[in-house]
Design a protein around this motif. Structure first.
Motif, PDB file in Angstrom:
ATOM      1  N   LEU A 173       0.833  -1.212   0.000  1.00  0.00           N
ATOM      2  CA  LEU A 173       0.000   0.000   0.000  1.00  0.00           C
ATOM      3  C   LEU A 173       0.864   1.257   0.000  1.00  0.00           C
ATOM      4  N   VAL A 179      -1.142   4.522  -1.574  1.00  0.00           N
ATOM      5  CA  VAL A 179      -2.565   4.394  -1.280  1.00  0.00           C
ATOM      6  C   VAL A 179      -2.828   4.883   0.135  1.00  0.00           C
ATOM      7  N   ARG A 180      -3.787   5.790   0.260  1.00  0.00           N
ATOM      8  CA  ARG A 180      -4.203   6.246   1.592  1.00  0.00           C
ATOM      9  C   ARG A 180      -5.142   5.211   2.188  1.00  0.00           C
ATOM     10  N   TYR A 181      -4.894   4.862   3.423  1.00  0.00           N
ATOM     11  CA  TYR A 181      -5.706   3.858   4.093  1.00  0.00           C
ATOM     12  C   TYR A 181      -5.688   4.123   5.592  1.00  0.00           C
ATOM     13  N   LEU A 209      -9.857   1.439   2.548  1.00  0.00           N
ATOM     14  CA  LEU A 209      -9.362   2.299   1.479  1.00  0.00           C
ATOM     15  C   LEU A 209     -10.539   2.712   0.615  1.00  0.00           C
ATOM     16  N   ASP A 243      -9.405   3.810  -5.029  1.00  0.00           N
ATOM     17  CA  ASP A 243      -8.049   3.264  -4.885  1.00  0.00           C
ATOM     18  C   ASP A 243      -8.045   1.745  -5.070  1.00  0.00           C
TER      19      ASP A 243
END
Length: 164
Positions: free
Chosen positions: A11, A16-18, A135, A139
């Protein structure tokens, strides 16, 4: 463990923002969704399959049942469920039964269900039985864009009606 190191690396590498959602320990993806108070159709579960050509992971909404025949037809492979010992080897930084649905992080082929094409948010197992990784649906679809997808699951009501 809040998130498996392989998944976290994947990620982060893909920017990727999570975030993680902690819940009481559960055994199934549906129970994880309920415990975390998130919609069950937004929790993507991974079902690991295999044949003589290797492994492939089917990713479906937690409230649906994988239709193995649909996957076999779509991929033109003679697949069956992988065993628990195999899962331990494939996902050595995860608890058995807590396979993250982004299995490309582990170098595995995957096919994902079209039921996940329009969800606004996606939650996946984080690698243990107490954390989901959240997420955006956008994404998730971006990470899955090069993988095959089709309708490969149905609700339990529909599946049982079809095959009884």
């Amino acid at each position: 463990m809040a998130i498996a190191r392989t998944l976290k690396h994947y990620l982060d590498e893909h920017h990727v923002r999570y975030d993680t959602v902690t819940h009481t320990p559960t055994e199934t993806a549906v129970d994880s969704a309920r415990s975390a108070h998130v919609p069950v159709h937004q929790v993507a579960k991974a079902v690991v399959l295999e044949d003589d050509s290797g492994y492939v992971v089917s990713i479906v909404p937690s409230n649906n049942r994988l239709n193995l025949e649909w996957v076999k037809e779509e991929l033109q492979r003679d697949l069956h469920l992988a065993t628990e010992p195999e899962l331990g080897n494939l996902f050595d930084d995860c608890d058995i039964g807590a396979v993250p649905a982004l299995t490309q992080a582990y170098g595995l082929d995957a096919i994902w269900d079209d039921h996940l094409k329009h969800v606004s948010d996606v939650y996946i197992e984080g690698g243990d039985h107490q954390h989901l990784v959240h997420l955006s649906g956008e994404d998730f679809r971006q990470l899955m864009r090069r993988l095959p997808h089709s309708i490969i699951s149905a609700s339990e009501d529909y599946s049982s009606w079809m095959y009884e």
